[in-house]
Design an enzyme around this catalytic site. Structure first.
Site, PDB file in Angstrom:
ATOM      1  N   CYS A 131       0.826  -1.206   0.000  1.00 29.21           N
ATOM      2  CA  CYS A 131       0.000   0.000   0.000  1.00 29.21           C
ATOM      3  C   CYS A 131       0.867   1.266   0.000  1.00 29.21           C
ATOM      4  CB  CYS A 131      -0.938   0.111   1.199  1.00 29.21           C
ATOM      5  SG  CYS A 131      -1.913  -1.353   1.493  1.00 29.21           S
ATOM      6  N   ARG A 168       3.092   0.457  -5.297  1.00 27.82           N
ATOM      7  CA  ARG A 168       3.022  -0.246  -4.016  1.00 27.82           C
ATOM      8  C   ARG A 168       1.735  -1.053  -3.850  1.00 27.82           C
ATOM      9  NH1 ARG A 168       6.705   1.478  -0.506  1.00 27.82           N
ATOM     10  NH2 ARG A 168       5.482   0.592   1.177  1.00 27.82           N
ATOM     11  N   TRP A 199      -3.004  -2.517  -1.536  1.00 25.49           N
ATOM     12  CA  TRP A 199      -2.730  -3.897  -1.955  1.00 25.49           C
ATOM     13  C   TRP A 199      -3.312  -4.757  -0.841  1.00 25.49           C
ATOM     14  CZ3 TRP A 199      -0.032  -8.220  -0.200  1.00 25.49           C
ATOM     15  CH2 TRP A 199       0.229  -9.208  -1.162  1.00 25.49           C
ATOM     16  N   ASN A 234      -0.489   1.400   6.037  1.00 30.46           N
ATOM     17  CA  ASN A 234       0.267   0.434   5.227  1.00 30.46           C
ATOM     18  C   ASN A 234       0.890  -0.546   6.207  1.00 30.46           C
ATOM     19  OD1 ASN A 234       2.061  -0.912   3.524  1.00 30.46           O
ATOM     20  ND2 ASN A 234       3.600   0.690   3.679  1.00 30.46           N
ATOM     21  N   GLY A 235       0.495  -1.810   6.114  1.00 31.77           N
ATOM     22  CA  GLY A 235       1.056  -2.806   7.028  1.00 31.77           C
ATOM     23  C   GLY A 235      -0.005  -3.804   7.445  1.00 31.77           C
ATOM     24  N   GLU A 240      15.249 -15.768 -14.268  1.00 32.97           N
ATOM     25  CA  GLU A 240      14.796 -14.376 -14.312  1.00 32.97           C
ATOM     26  C   GLU A 240      13.930 -14.121 -15.554  1.00 32.97           C
ATOM     27  OE1 GLU A 240      14.500 -12.015 -12.396  1.00 32.97           O
ATOM     28  OE2 GLU A 240      14.401 -10.216 -13.618  1.00 32.97           O
ATOM     29  N   LYS A 296      10.045 -12.849 -15.440  1.00 32.95           N
ATOM     30  CA  LYS A 296       9.588 -11.637 -16.136  1.00 32.95           C
ATOM     31  C   LYS A 296       8.342 -11.937 -16.967  1.00 32.95           C
ATOM     32  CE  LYS A 296      11.060  -9.144 -14.480  1.00 32.95           C
ATOM     33  NZ  LYS A 296      12.067  -9.210 -13.448  1.00 32.95           N
ATOM     34  N   GLU A 345       5.180 -12.762 -14.694  1.00 27.55           N
ATOM     35  CA  GLU A 345       4.559 -11.710 -13.906  1.00 27.55           C
ATOM     36  C   GLU A 345       3.858 -10.653 -14.744  1.00 27.55           C
ATOM     37  OE1 GLU A 345       7.129  -9.380 -11.311  1.00 27.55           O
ATOM     38  OE2 GLU A 345       8.792  -9.612 -12.692  1.00 27.55           O
ATOM     39  N   HIS A 397      15.830 -34.443 -16.973  1.00 25.15           N
ATOM     40  CA  HIS A 397      15.323 -35.077 -15.760  1.00 25.15           C
ATOM     41  C   HIS A 397      13.851 -34.753 -15.513  1.00 25.15           C
ATOM     42  CE1 HIS A 397      19.372 -36.415 -14.849  1.00 25.15           C
ATOM     43  NE2 HIS A 397      19.771 -35.208 -15.217  1.00 25.15           N
ATOM     44  N   LYS A 404       4.972  -3.489  -6.147  1.00 22.53           N
ATOM     45  CA  LYS A 404       6.415  -3.303  -6.314  1.00 22.53           C
ATOM     46  C   LYS A 404       7.173  -3.637  -5.044  1.00 22.53           C
ATOM     47  CE  LYS A 404      10.022  -1.889  -8.559  1.00 22.53           C
ATOM     48  NZ  LYS A 404      10.527  -2.874  -9.529  1.00 22.53           N
TER      49      LYS A 404
HETATM   50  O1  M6R Z   1      12.522  -4.835  -3.565  1.00 24.09           O
HETATM   51  P1  M6R Z   1      13.058  -6.228  -3.615  1.00 24.09           P
HETATM   52  O2  M6R Z   1      14.205  -6.381  -4.538  1.00 24.09           O
HETATM   53  O3  M6R Z   1      13.412  -6.748  -2.244  1.00 24.09           O
HETATM   54  O4  M6R Z   1      11.881  -7.096  -4.172  1.00 24.09           O
HETATM   55  C1  M6R Z   1      11.975  -8.484  -4.295  1.00 24.09           C
HETATM   56  C2  M6R Z   1      10.878  -9.018  -5.177  1.00 24.09           C
HETATM   57  O5  M6R Z   1       9.625  -8.715  -4.647  1.00 24.09           O
HETATM   58  C3  M6R Z   1      10.961  -8.477  -6.600  1.00 24.09           C
HETATM   59  O6  M6R Z   1      12.205  -8.717  -7.169  1.00 24.09           O
HETATM   60  C4  M6R Z   1       9.868  -9.099  -7.475  1.00 24.09           C
HETATM   61  O7  M6R Z   1      10.127 -10.450  -7.656  1.00 24.09           O
HETATM   62  C5  M6R Z   1       9.779  -8.363  -8.809  1.00 24.09           C
HETATM   63  N1  M6R Z   1       8.412  -8.135  -9.149  1.00 24.09           N
HETATM   64  C6  M6R Z   1      10.371  -9.121  -9.937  1.00 24.09           C
HETATM   65  O8  M6R Z   1      10.259  -8.450 -11.145  1.00 24.09           O
END
Ligand code: M6R
Length: 616
Positions: free
Chosen positions: A2, A27, A75, A101-102, A489, A493, A496, A512, A611
């Site tokens: 949030c 956020r 969120w 937020n929390g 990675e 990408k 998500e 495997h 984020k």
């Molecule tokens: O802010 P951070 O690097 O600690 O965040 C970690 C993950 O939440 C972040 O990398 C997330 O996986 C991204 N959405 C990936 O693109």
């Protein structure tokens, strides 16, 4: 997660809050709301959806000339995203308003106590419980808002960044923080409240970041008063930072999406990460954060890297780099697993948390645990002044600038840059590589920003390939050695932002299990630069081809073998193997970006994500 925003001053609060919320949508963005003080009353508007949806229904508020208000972009944690669960929440009397937020972990017990005292609840949120607890304390103890907030927070278990407003004290907002970030922008006769500084950078560059366990009473035209919540000690001369962010950095600068802008920023930000640290002409890496603790690094028995998501993938590359160059055993752990599995840590261990936001709850908790157990904690973090940056013993910023797109791009490559600097610096200091090898390595590292700039040319090719595979339902990503984490990675990408199922695998592991998935409908992205295990990966490509899988290969310029086997290929400039992930990852970012765009997905704000993951 949030985002929270507040304003108290002489300007109109509504546009400041709405613009601020838009900047904080990274956020969380499932519901949103704003409340303004207007002539002895509270004007509230909130809705499921994004800040643009709120704007569309809050024209009355937009017309108000109110100069005090608070707003929220959510969120969801407790209670589904809907109008009622959106913030701000009001107390039963309608006099108090809160944004939060929390997570209040003991909200259920508090709610029962409040219900027994006649309070009624309209939402499913923990936040509505908190504002009514504050109201209850205020009534029972006969105290003012600040005191009531303080007493109430002492009963709370969990995490919060809150801003609370009392219609009876219209020149005051009370804020408090524990575990979630809260910045106060200090202007002339005005204050801004926000989860980070981006909502107020055009108004002031003076910011106070509250520390955990602190609260502040913010009154227009009066000095800020900061206190420690538990022991009620006034914090004299709180530390006010000078911000160094420009408006341009947090806007799209003509790109369709922040993600695309951030992909394109990588040559520059990687250069920024190296600037002042990699001094090629002098043949040295200068990082005072390492120099100050060099003996610790040289004598380390083990390094533990802890992170989540993309940062965890960077950590895996870090494992290869540090073991390869510095010959120190490395383990890479998900922060969420590490913190709950009773890990063995000694004072000879170095723990390296990696985080873009510096606010990821699991990473933060893992740092605290590692510190309690005596480890030296060296953070790699992007957001300056963030909780993780403050919690670690020492560390290095990645200097990627604000990353707004939820999918990490430039954060990843700059994390890899810091890890390469770190590994090479330790290696040459402890003598696990020769001076000649060190010089060769740093020359290669110095060339990386230009090579990343060259890979930007792969954009159009990636776009073409994306058109062909945008309807795929599954993708497989394969890599070996340093490029295995890149396969993970690349898959993350794609998942998500396009919602296509994708898996990353070490190429040799395909036999495997995953090979069973391969048929003519399975696109397989193979990361195969002409370094490392090239011949082995050629064999893996043949195995895919034999099963009619569609091969999209990332190859070094001049490759002749794989390009003849692949259905599509993208060429990248040659580089030393340990540095290839910083280059091979770029075409994968473009590929997922264009697939998501073609599928009509919300690239910068994918569903269900945020984020900054400030809840565990
Ligand atoms: O802010 P951070 O690097 O600690 O965040 C970690 C993950 O939440 C972040 O990398 C997330 O996986 C991204 N959405 C990936 O693109």
């Amino acid at each position: 997660m949030c985002g929270i925003v507040g304003y108290i001053g002489s300007k109109e609060a509504y546009p400041i809050i709405i613009n601020g919320l838009k900047r904080l949508e990274y956020r969380g963005y499932d519901s949103t709301g704003v409340v303004l003080y207007k002539e002895g009353d509270l004007a509230l508007c909130k809705t499921k959806g994004k800040v643009a949806d709120l704007e569309a229904i809050s024209s009355k508020l937009a017309e108000s000339k109110s100069t005090i208000g608070i707003g929220h972009t959510r969120w969801a944690t407790h209670g589904e995203p809907n109008d009622v669960n959106s913030h701000p929440h009001l107390s039963n009397s309608g006099e108090l308003a809160i944004i939060h937020n929390g997570i209040i972990e003991n909200y259920d017990a508090i709610k029962t106590q409040l219900v027994n005292n006649g309070f009624v609840f309209h939402s499913d949120t923990d936040t509505e419980v908190l504002i009514n607890l504050i109201e209850y304390v205020k009534q029972q103890e006969g105290v003012k808002l600040g005191k009531a907030v303080q007493i109430a927070l002492k009963q709370v278990i969990g995490a919060y960044a809150i801003a609370v407003f009392d219609v009876k004290k219209p020149n005051e907002i009370v804020v408090a923080k524990l575990g979630s970030p809260l910045a106060i922008g200090i202007g002339e006769d005005e204050y801004f409240i926000a989860s980070d500084a981006t909502p107020f950078i055009e108004f002031t560059n003076n910011a106070l970041y509250l520390e955990d366990g602190e609260m502040a009473i913010i009154r227009q035209g009066r000095e800020l008063r900061v206190r420690n919540i538990n022991d009620d000690i006034k914090i004299e001369n709180p530390n006010i930072s000078t911000l160094n962010i420009s408006l341009d950095q947090i806007e799209k600068s003509g790109y369709d999406h922040f993600m695309l802008k951030e992909i394109h920023e990588q040559p520059d930000v990687v250069r920024d990460t190296l600037r002042g640290r990699l001094l090629v002409n002098e043949g040295v890496i200068k990082m005072s954060s390492i120099d100050d603790h060099l003996n610790k690094f040289i004598g380390a028995k083990r390094i533990l890297i802890i992170a989540c998501g993309t940062s965890w993938h960077a950590g895996l590359v870090g494992e290869y780099l540090i073991e390869d160059l510095a010959r120190i055993p490395v383990e890479v752990e998900y922060a969420s697993e590490f913190r709950y599995r009773n890990p063995i840590i000694t004072k000879d261990d170095i723990v390296i948390p990696i985080s873009q936001s510096g606010e990821t709850a699991d990473t933060l908790a893992a740092i605290k645990l590692a510190k309690e157990m005596g480890a030296f904690v060296y953070g790699i973090c992007n957001v300056v002044g963030s909780s993780i940056a403050r919690e670690t013993h020492s560390g290095a910023y990645t200097h990627a600038g604000p990353e707004i797109g939820v999918a990490s791009t430039k954060a990843f490559t700059t994390q890899l840059t810091v890890l390469a600097l770190l590994a090479a610096k330790i290696a040459v200091s402890k003598g696990s590589i020769s001076t000649t090898e060190f010089h060769q390595f740093i020359n290669q590292l110095d060339a990386i920003p230009n090579k990343i700039a060259q890979v930007m040319e792969s954009e159009s090719k990636a776009k073409e390939i994306a058109k062909e595979y945008a309807d795929a339902t599954n993708f497989l990503y394969l890599g070996r050695g340093y490029n295995f984490p890149v396969a993970l990675e690349g898959a993350l990408k794609l998942k998500e932002i396009s919602y296509i199922h994708a898996e990353g695998y070490p190429a040799a592991e395909m036999k495997h299990g995953p090979i069973a998935l391969i048929d003519e409908n399975m696109p397989v992205v193979v990361i195969a630069p002409k370094r490392g295990h090239y011949e082995k990966i050629v064999s893996n490509v043949m195995e895919i081809k034999a099963r009619k899988g569609k091969i999209i290969a990332i190859v070094s310029k001049g490759d002749t073998e794989i390009v003849n086997l692949a259905d599509h290929y993208i060429e990248i400039p040659d580089s030393a193997e340990p540095l290839t992930p910083m280059i091979t990852t770029i075409p994968l970012q473009f590929l997922s970006y264009y697939i998501a765009v073609i599928r009509g997905c919300n690239v910068d704000q994918p569903r269900n994500l945020a984020k900054s993951v400030t809840v565990e």
